[in-house]
Design a protein around this motif. Structure first.
Motif, PDB file in Angstrom:
ATOM      1  N   THR A  58      20.772 -10.403  -0.405  1.00  0.00           N
ATOM      2  CA  THR A  58      20.430 -10.636   0.585  1.00  0.00           C
ATOM      3  C   THR A  58      19.997 -12.223   0.692  1.00  0.00           C
ATOM      4  OG1 THR A  58      18.980  -8.777   1.569  1.00  0.00           O
ATOM      5  CG2 THR A  58      19.239 -10.084   3.477  1.00  0.00           C
ATOM      6  N   ALA A  77      15.563  -2.996   2.547  1.00  0.00           N
ATOM      7  CA  ALA A  77      16.012  -3.508   3.646  1.00  0.00           C
ATOM      8  C   ALA A  77      14.924  -3.690   4.274  1.00  0.00           C
ATOM      9  CB  ALA A  77      17.378  -2.650   4.135  1.00  0.00           C
ATOM     10  N   SER A 111      20.238   1.136  -5.451  1.00  0.00           N
ATOM     11  CA  SER A 111      20.981   2.297  -5.396  1.00  0.00           C
ATOM     12  C   SER A 111      20.842   3.035  -7.002  1.00  0.00           C
ATOM     13  CB  SER A 111      22.440   1.599  -5.687  1.00  0.00           C
ATOM     14  OG  SER A 111      23.589   2.611  -5.956  1.00  0.00           O
ATOM     15  N   PHE A 121      25.910  -2.718  -1.040  1.00  0.00           N
ATOM     16  CA  PHE A 121      24.958  -2.797  -1.234  1.00  0.00           C
ATOM     17  C   PHE A 121      24.929  -1.223  -2.001  1.00  0.00           C
ATOM     18  CE2 PHE A 121      23.272  -5.508   2.466  1.00  0.00           C
ATOM     19  CZ  PHE A 121      22.505  -6.144   2.099  1.00  0.00           C
ATOM     20  N   MET A 163      22.385  -3.349   6.828  1.00  0.00           N
ATOM     21  CA  MET A 163      22.619  -2.304   5.475  1.00  0.00           C
ATOM     22  C   MET A 163      23.086  -0.677   6.175  1.00  0.00           C
ATOM     23  SD  MET A 163      20.767  -0.209   2.585  1.00  0.00           S
ATOM     24  CE  MET A 163      20.139  -1.981   1.471  1.00  0.00           C
ATOM     25  N   SER A 191      13.732  -7.112   3.012  1.00  0.00           N
ATOM     26  CA  SER A 191      14.723  -8.204   3.315  1.00  0.00           C
ATOM     27  C   SER A 191      14.816  -8.641   5.007  1.00  0.00           C
ATOM     28  CB  SER A 191      15.793  -7.767   2.669  1.00  0.00           C
ATOM     29  OG  SER A 191      16.000  -7.612   0.944  1.00  0.00           O
ATOM     30  N   MET A 200      16.394   2.273  -1.686  1.00  0.00           N
ATOM     31  CA  MET A 200      17.348   1.162  -0.507  1.00  0.00           C
ATOM     32  C   MET A 200      17.020   0.715   0.821  1.00  0.00           C
ATOM     33  SD  MET A 200      21.356   2.542  -1.983  1.00  0.00           S
ATOM     34  CE  MET A 200      22.215   1.345  -1.222  1.00  0.00           C
ATOM     35  N   THR A 237      18.557  -5.746  -4.158  1.00  0.00           N
ATOM     36  CA  THR A 237      18.706  -6.159  -2.342  1.00  0.00           C
ATOM     37  C   THR A 237      18.542  -6.849  -2.118  1.00  0.00           C
ATOM     38  OG1 THR A 237      18.985  -3.196  -2.204  1.00  0.00           O
ATOM     39  CG2 THR A 237      18.274  -4.995   0.110  1.00  0.00           C
ATOM     40  N   SER A 271      23.457  -2.611  -5.708  1.00  0.00           N
ATOM     41  CA  SER A 271      22.176  -3.060  -5.697  1.00  0.00           C
ATOM     42  C   SER A 271      21.497  -2.110  -6.465  1.00  0.00           C
ATOM     43  CB  SER A 271      21.690  -3.020  -4.399  1.00  0.00           C
ATOM     44  OG  SER A 271      21.397  -1.659  -3.832  1.00  0.00           O
TER      45      SER A 271
END
Length: 342
Positions: A317, A34, A212, A206, A19, A37, A30, A313, A209
């Motif tokens: 993904t 990540a 965000s 992203f 990311m 994910s 975020m 997110t 997302s």
């Protein structure tokens, strides 16, 4: 399709996806998404400029990673290593003290980051846009390259990925390459892997997302924009930067005037002038991400062409990986059909 290679193994991540660090966009939520994910989440240190902010987010991410061993992602920091970054040395010390596991360096000499990070086993990838810069970074001992090509959000490179990535692979066959620029779906990931990249760096996708925290207007601007709406401007940092071509961006202009260029190239003034340009640019961008601000300066890459929604997110993904599988299966079918037709 399970992908395991030198990049995923050394960075301790399950998916070959970074990311991308995005100024004023990347946030703690975020990064945690990540990690959950299976990706590498990276944020610019300059997103946390106030006293104590960077230390706080690094403590939180380290604790989150340690208390969730079931999550297969990781986190890192992007450092602008130009001398014109007034917080560079301070932020580097904070990151080293907190033993950040991964770094991406941009726009300068990465040697101090590489040397200090390697002292405790961290990895350092360097943003590169050409072979000359990559050669310098390789000689300094970097662990990988972020190949920044045309169409990337923020500081984009001049070359298309289908030339830059194979060229880097040819010159540096043992160094992992991550493709960055214009990737927003599984077909883009498969294309980058076929060129010789071990992974991809995805940013603009992203921004849209749910984690965000940019304004809804910014996110809608990404949905509405097409690839031809992305333009390069020198007005925000002195280095060409991709933004959405909003009415305010048009009013501001894209090129430095002759006097600004003189100040940015003169040996005596360039450090301080670039610092001034960057500070003013950061202020403009910071204002632009807030709600109800007409001064719309929004960084984004040409992958806006492929972005039509706002999702968590994890869902983004999962879709990327599903699309990657589908693209790979379709390619196999097409190759089989070609062979059968012979």
């Amino acid at each position: 399709m399970k992908i395991s290679n030198k990049m995923t193994q050394e960075l301790n991540i399950e998916q070959p996806i970074i990311m991308a660090p995005m100024f004023l966009v990347s946030n703690e939520a975020m990064m945690k998404a990540a990690i959950e994910s299976g990706m590498m989440g990276v944020f610019p240190s300059l997103n946390f400029r106030n006293e104590g902010e960077l230390e706080n987010v690094l403590n939180n991410l380290k604790e989150y990673k340690e208390t969730h061993p079931e999550f297969s992602g990781n986190y890192g920091v992007n450092l602008i290593v130009q001398r014109s970054n007034p917080l560079y040395e301070k932020h580097l010390k904070i990151c080293i003290d907190h033993k950040v596991p991964f770094y991406i360096t941009s726009l300068g000499n990465p040697k101090p980051v590489i040397d200090l990070a390697h002292s405790y086993g961290a990895k350092v990838y360097c943003d590169v846009t050409n072979i000359d810069h990559a050669t310098k970074c390789a000689k300094l001992g970097c662990d990988g390259f972020i190949a920044v090509g045309q169409g990337a959000g923020g500081h984009a490179g001049p070359s298309p990925l289908h030339l830059l990535v194979p060229s880097l692979k040819y010159h540096f066959p043992e160094i992992p390459i991550v493709a960055a620029g214009g990737i927003a779906n599984g077909k883009g990931i498969l294309s980058a892997l076929s060129l010789g990249a071990m992974g991809v760096s995805i940013g603009t996708r992203f921004i849209n997302s749910t984690e965000s925290s940019v304004s809804n207007a910014y996110k809608q601007g990404i949905i509405d924009a097409k690839m031809e709406d992305i333009v390069l401007t020198e007005k925000l940092s002195g280095t060409p930067c991709n933004i959405i071509n909003t009415p305010y961006a048009k009013k501001l202009g894209y090129k430095q005037n002759w006097f600004e260029k003189l100040l940015s190239t003169n040996k005596t003034t360039k450090k301080y002038f670039k610092m001034l340009v960057q500070i003013n640019g950061m202020k403009k961008l910071e204002d632009a991400i807030r709600p109800n601000n007409y001064k719309t300066l929004w960084c984004a890459g040409q992958s806006v062409e492929l972005i039509n929604d706002i999702l968590p997110t994890k869902e983004i993904t999962e879709r990327l990986l599903r699309e990657l599988d589908e693209a790979y299966e379709l390619l196999q079918q097409e190759l089989l059909a070609v062979n059968l037709s012979k």
